[in-house]
Write a protein that holds these residues in place. Structure first.
Motif, short mmCIF file in Angstrom:
data_model
loop_
_atom_site.label_atom_id
_atom_site.label_comp_id
_atom_site.label_asym_id
_atom_site.label_seq_id
_atom_site.Cartn_x
_atom_site.Cartn_y
_atom_site.Cartn_z
N PRO A 195 0.60 14.76 5.77
CA PRO A 195 1.45 14.74 4.57
C PRO A 195 2.92 15.04 4.84
O PRO A 195 3.80 14.47 4.17
N THR A 196 3.23 15.88 5.83
CA THR A 196 4.63 16.14 6.15
C THR A 196 5.26 14.92 6.82
O THR A 196 6.39 14.52 6.50
N SER B 234 3.02 12.43 -1.01
CA SER B 234 2.86 12.27 0.44
C SER B 234 1.47 12.73 0.88
O SER B 234 0.90 12.17 1.82
N LEU B 235 0.92 13.72 0.19
CA LEU B 235 -0.45 14.15 0.48
C LEU B 235 -1.44 13.04 0.11
O LEU B 235 -2.37 12.74 0.88
N ALA B 236 -1.22 12.42 -1.03
CA ALA B 236 -2.10 11.32 -1.46
C ALA B 236 -1.99 10.13 -0.52
O ALA B 236 -3.01 9.51 -0.17
N PHE C 55 0.83 -1.20 0.00
CA PHE C 55 0.00 0.00 0.00
C PHE C 55 0.87 1.26 0.00
O PHE C 55 0.70 2.15 -0.83
N VAL C 56 1.82 1.34 0.94
CA VAL C 56 2.65 2.53 1.06
C VAL C 56 3.56 2.70 -0.15
O VAL C 56 3.68 3.80 -0.70
N TRP C 57 4.17 1.62 -0.60
CA TRP C 57 5.10 1.72 -1.74
C TRP C 57 4.39 2.04 -3.05
O TRP C 57 5.01 2.49 -4.01
#
Length: 200
Positions: A170-171, A153-155, A128-130
């Motif tokens: 996101p940050t 990163s926002l998505a 999921f993350v990758w």
């Protein structure tokens, strides 16, 4: 030899590092051997998600110094174990001086463990993350060139929140993406630039 960025320094070993990784031996070791290297196992990635959440508002050095205590307190960040934590575990953690004793972050870690277990039904946390890996990675010359957050990163933040995760802004997610090799934000003069194998 091209002029180096003012944001990097050559160490006694001749290797060029960013200033933040050039003085403290702990940070230097983390930078040289871990930061930006791919993490592709669920437990390892869950640990990074958790520690990035705890880092919010604090320095990474504080979290890194406390990481052994965090690992002991949270069963080595085994998602199944943490997902089963109850009220007594929350009180135990709040009484543990070795970690950051923030109730909201502790509850978020337990919540995120449950969300991590649930994600296995759709391929798991790692996949999921990758899946939010961008087509290109930044090529920063100076620290000012490194973004604090990106569209990816926002998505990722939005997608994780939809899956029930918290403390994944996101940050924070951009910091995660940097730490686990999804993007390479090593300064171009650094000896670590391009070492992850993710970006040719």
């Amino acid at each position: 030899m091209p002029e180096l960025s003012p944001d990097v320094v050559a160490g006694e070993d001749g290797l060029i590092r960013p200033r933040w990784a050039s003085t403290d031996p702990m940070l230097r070791d983390y930078y040289d051997n871990e930061w930006g290297m791919p993490i592709r196992d669920e437990q390892g990635l869950f640990e990074r998600v958790s520690l990035e959440a705890f880092q919010s508002g604090l320095s990474w050095a504080i979290i890194l110094r406390k990481r052994p205590a965090f690992r002991t307190a949270f069963d080595d960040f085994d998602p199944d174990a943490v997902a089963d934590y109850g009220d007594s575990d929350v009180e135990r953690l709040l009484g543990d001086a070795g970690i950051v004793r923030n109730r909201l972050k502790i509850l978020a870690t337990i919540n995120n463990a449950k969300a991590t277990v649930a994600l296995r039904e759709v391929g798991g946390l790692v996949e999921f993350v990758w899946s939010f890996k961008p087509d290109r990675t930044p090529e920063p010359k100076t620290s000012a060139d490194v973004p604090a957050k990106t569209p990816e990163s926002l998505a990722l933040s939005k997608a994780l929140r939809k899956k029930g995760f918290t403390f994944v802004g996101p940050t924070t997610m951009h910091a995660l993406m940097e730490a686990v090799g999804i993007v390479d934000t090593h300064l171009v003069d650094s000896h670590r630039r391009g070492t992850s194998g993710v970006w040719a």
